[in-house]
Scaffold this motif. Sequence first.
Motif, PDB file in Angstrom:
ATOM      1  N   ALA A 170       0.813  -1.212   0.000  1.00  0.00           N
ATOM      2  CA  ALA A 170       0.000   0.000   0.000  1.00  0.00           C
ATOM      3  C   ALA A 170       0.849   1.265   0.000  1.00  0.00           C
ATOM      4  O   ALA A 170       0.466   2.268  -0.616  1.00  0.00           O
ATOM      5  CB  ALA A 170      -0.932  -0.010   1.207  1.00  0.00           C
ATOM      6  N   ALA A 171       1.988   1.239   0.682  1.00  0.00           N
ATOM      7  CA  ALA A 171       2.833   2.437   0.737  1.00  0.00           C
ATOM      8  C   ALA A 171       3.349   2.813  -0.650  1.00  0.00           C
ATOM      9  O   ALA A 171       3.336   3.985  -1.035  1.00  0.00           O
ATOM     10  CB  ALA A 171       3.998   2.209   1.702  1.00  0.00           C
ATOM     11  N   TYR A 172       3.812   1.813  -1.411  1.00  0.00           N
ATOM     12  CA  TYR A 172       4.302   2.104  -2.764  1.00  0.00           C
ATOM     13  C   TYR A 172       3.151   2.543  -3.676  1.00  0.00           C
ATOM     14  O   TYR A 172       3.276   3.520  -4.431  1.00  0.00           O
ATOM     15  CB  TYR A 172       4.981   0.870  -3.362  1.00  0.00           C
ATOM     16  N   LEU A 173       2.045   1.829  -3.622  1.00  0.00           N
ATOM     17  CA  LEU A 173       0.928   2.134  -4.511  1.00  0.00           C
ATOM     18  C   LEU A 173       0.336   3.518  -4.216  1.00  0.00           C
ATOM     19  O   LEU A 173      -0.130   4.203  -5.128  1.00  0.00           O
ATOM     20  CB  LEU A 173      -0.144   1.056  -4.390  1.00  0.00           C
ATOM     21  N   ALA A 174       0.374   3.931  -2.952  1.00  0.00           N
ATOM     22  CA  ALA A 174      -0.109   5.274  -2.620  1.00  0.00           C
ATOM     23  C   ALA A 174       0.751   6.337  -3.296  1.00  0.00           C
ATOM     24  O   ALA A 174       0.235   7.313  -3.859  1.00  0.00           O
ATOM     25  CB  ALA A 174      -0.121   5.464  -1.104  1.00  0.00           C
ATOM     26  N   ASP A 175       2.073   6.170  -3.258  1.00  0.00           N
ATOM     27  CA  ASP A 175       2.949   7.109  -3.968  1.00  0.00           C
ATOM     28  C   ASP A 175       2.639   7.118  -5.465  1.00  0.00           C
ATOM     29  O   ASP A 175       2.636   8.176  -6.111  1.00  0.00           O
ATOM     30  CB  ASP A 175       4.419   6.731  -3.761  1.00  0.00           C
ATOM     31  N   ALA A 176       2.380   5.935  -6.021  1.00  0.00           N
ATOM     32  CA  ALA A 176       2.112   5.838  -7.462  1.00  0.00           C
ATOM     33  C   ALA A 176       0.828   6.580  -7.839  1.00  0.00           C
ATOM     34  O   ALA A 176       0.759   7.223  -8.893  1.00  0.00           O
ATOM     35  CB  ALA A 176       2.014   4.366  -7.875  1.00  0.00           C
ATOM     36  N   LEU A 177      -0.184   6.510  -6.989  1.00  0.00           N
ATOM     37  CA  LEU A 177      -1.438   7.203  -7.285  1.00  0.00           C
ATOM     38  C   LEU A 177      -1.323   8.717  -7.085  1.00  0.00           C
ATOM     39  O   LEU A 177      -2.003   9.484  -7.767  1.00  0.00           O
ATOM     40  CB  LEU A 177      -2.555   6.656  -6.396  1.00  0.00           C
ATOM     41  N   LEU A 178      -0.463   9.135  -6.172  1.00  0.00           N
ATOM     42  CA  LEU A 178      -0.308  10.564  -5.917  1.00  0.00           C
ATOM     43  C   LEU A 178       0.651  11.240  -6.899  1.00  0.00           C
ATOM     44  O   LEU A 178       0.586  12.455  -7.091  1.00  0.00           O
ATOM     45  CB  LEU A 178       0.201  10.780  -4.484  1.00  0.00           C
ATOM     46  N   ALA A 179       1.519  10.464  -7.530  1.00  0.00           N
ATOM     47  CA  ALA A 179       2.532  11.044  -8.417  1.00  0.00           C
ATOM     48  C   ALA A 179       1.941  11.914  -9.527  1.00  0.00           C
ATOM     49  O   ALA A 179       2.482  12.988  -9.817  1.00  0.00           O
ATOM     50  CB  ALA A 179       3.407   9.937  -9.005  1.00  0.00           C
ATOM     51  N   PRO A 180       0.833  11.515 -10.187  1.00  0.00           N
ATOM     52  CA  PRO A 180       0.295  12.360 -11.254  1.00  0.00           C
ATOM     53  C   PRO A 180      -0.225  13.707 -10.769  1.00  0.00           C
ATOM     54  O   PRO A 180      -0.500  14.583 -11.593  1.00  0.00           O
ATOM     55  CB  PRO A 180      -0.851  11.511 -11.821  1.00  0.00           C
ATOM     56  N   LEU A 181      -0.393  13.864  -9.455  1.00  0.00           N
ATOM     57  CA  LEU A 181      -0.921  15.111  -8.925  1.00  0.00           C
ATOM     58  C   LEU A 181       0.164  16.033  -8.382  1.00  0.00           C
ATOM     59  O   LEU A 181      -0.134  17.017  -7.713  1.00  0.00           O
ATOM     60  CB  LEU A 181      -1.967  14.803  -7.850  1.00  0.00           C
ATOM     61  N   ALA A 182       1.428  15.748  -8.701  1.00  0.00           N
ATOM     62  CA  ALA A 182       2.485  16.731  -8.454  1.00  0.00           C
ATOM     63  C   ALA A 182       2.146  17.994  -9.240  1.00  0.00           C
ATOM     64  O   ALA A 182       1.737  17.930 -10.402  1.00  0.00           O
ATOM     65  CB  ALA A 182       3.835  16.178  -8.882  1.00  0.00           C
ATOM     66  N   ALA A 183       2.300  19.139  -8.609  1.00  0.00           N
ATOM     67  CA  ALA A 183       1.814  20.378  -9.226  1.00  0.00           C
ATOM     68  C   ALA A 183       2.486  20.681 -10.558  1.00  0.00           C
ATOM     69  O   ALA A 183       1.833  21.160 -11.493  1.00  0.00           O
ATOM     70  CB  ALA A 183       2.011  21.539  -8.252  1.00  0.00           C
ATOM     71  N   ASN A 184       3.799  20.412 -10.672  1.00  0.00           N
ATOM     72  CA  ASN A 184       4.473  20.743 -11.939  1.00  0.00           C
ATOM     73  C   ASN A 184       3.963  19.887 -13.090  1.00  0.00           C
ATOM     74  O   ASN A 184       3.768  20.383 -14.210  1.00  0.00           O
ATOM     75  CB  ASN A 184       5.991  20.640 -11.787  1.00  0.00           C
ATOM     76  N   LEU A 185       3.711  18.598 -12.845  1.00  0.00           N
ATOM     77  CA  LEU A 185       3.146  17.752 -13.897  1.00  0.00           C
ATOM     78  C   LEU A 185       1.710  18.160 -14.202  1.00  0.00           C
ATOM     79  O   LEU A 185       1.311  18.221 -15.375  1.00  0.00           O
ATOM     80  CB  LEU A 185       3.190  16.279 -13.470  1.00  0.00           C
ATOM     81  N   PHE A 186       0.958  18.458 -13.184  1.00  0.00           N
ATOM     82  CA  PHE A 186      -0.427  18.885 -13.368  1.00  0.00           C
ATOM     83  C   PHE A 186      -0.498  20.130 -14.249  1.00  0.00           C
ATOM     84  O   PHE A 186      -1.287  20.197 -15.197  1.00  0.00           O
ATOM     85  CB  PHE A 186      -1.054  19.153 -11.996  1.00  0.00           C
ATOM     86  N   VAL A 187       0.344  21.125 -13.948  1.00  0.00           N
ATOM     87  CA  VAL A 187       0.355  22.357 -14.744  1.00  0.00           C
ATOM     88  C   VAL A 187       0.796  22.065 -16.174  1.00  0.00           C
ATOM     89  O   VAL A 187       0.245  22.627 -17.140  1.00  0.00           O
ATOM     90  CB  VAL A 187       1.264  23.411 -14.078  1.00  0.00           C
ATOM     91  N   HIS A 188       1.789  21.190 -16.361  1.00  0.00           N
ATOM     92  CA  HIS A 188       2.228  20.824 -17.713  1.00  0.00           C
ATOM     93  C   HIS A 188       1.076  20.200 -18.507  1.00  0.00           C
ATOM     94  O   HIS A 188       0.857  20.543 -19.680  1.00  0.00           O
ATOM     95  CB  HIS A 188       3.399  19.847 -17.618  1.00  0.00           C
ATOM     96  N   GLN A 189       0.352  19.300 -17.884  1.00  0.00           N
ATOM     97  CA  GLN A 189      -0.769  18.663 -18.566  1.00  0.00           C
ATOM     98  C   GLN A 189      -1.872  19.663 -18.892  1.00  0.00           C
ATOM     99  O   GLN A 189      -2.430  19.655 -19.993  1.00  0.00           O
ATOM    100  CB  GLN A 189      -1.327  17.523 -17.714  1.00  0.00           C
TER     101      GLN A 189
END
Length: 214
Positions: A170-189
């Motif tokens: 669960a610890a790894y998978l939680a990081d994986a689900l949160l990664a797309p919501l890093a602000a710099n990637l979010f703004v790029h998208q």
Amino acid sequence: MRSGSLPEHIPGTEADMRDLPVAGRPPAERADAAHNRRRILRAAAELIAEHGVDALSMDEVARTAGVGVGTVYRRFGDRARLVYAVIDDRERDFQAAFLHGPPPLGPGASPPDRLRAFLHALADRTEAQADLLVTAEADPPGARFRDGSYELYHMHVAMLLGRIRPGADAAYLADALLAPLAANLFVHQRRTRGMPLDRIKAGLDALADGLLTS
């Protein structure tokens, strides 16, 4: 954003999550001081939304809030602290919603429904303050992962995943689900690739569904 340090374990019960601190909770203050604080934060948020964070000035905040500039400096110290206070003001509302609010974001819904609701709400929260969050996450480099808010998100998502898929990492998978919501990637998208917010939420759903059905 920068709340105090949080426990390193992954909470496994709703009671654990309810006991976690909400970021940025201001100390008790007199009614007039609290009123001025709300006026200043509201004015700063409006100015940032209209002109961007780089154009924010303490003088303009004071004029918009209808208070003396000395009041702004005494309450927040400097421009950087005021910017972080604007982030924290929104962050407190978000954290209170998923820790204590109504379902499906808050307690009472099934873990899969809460997980999807959380990812959608975090996308909305990132959309609302994207420029501020980019600044906060980049100063200093890697600040996102040392921030108390990220740790709380991670604990919450890991708790839900642990209930959905007992025995999974669960610890790894939680990081994986949160990664797309890093602000710099979010703004790029959103701004470079022109992705609508609904498309980002659909992508988050697809990631979550892959975990829930595998």
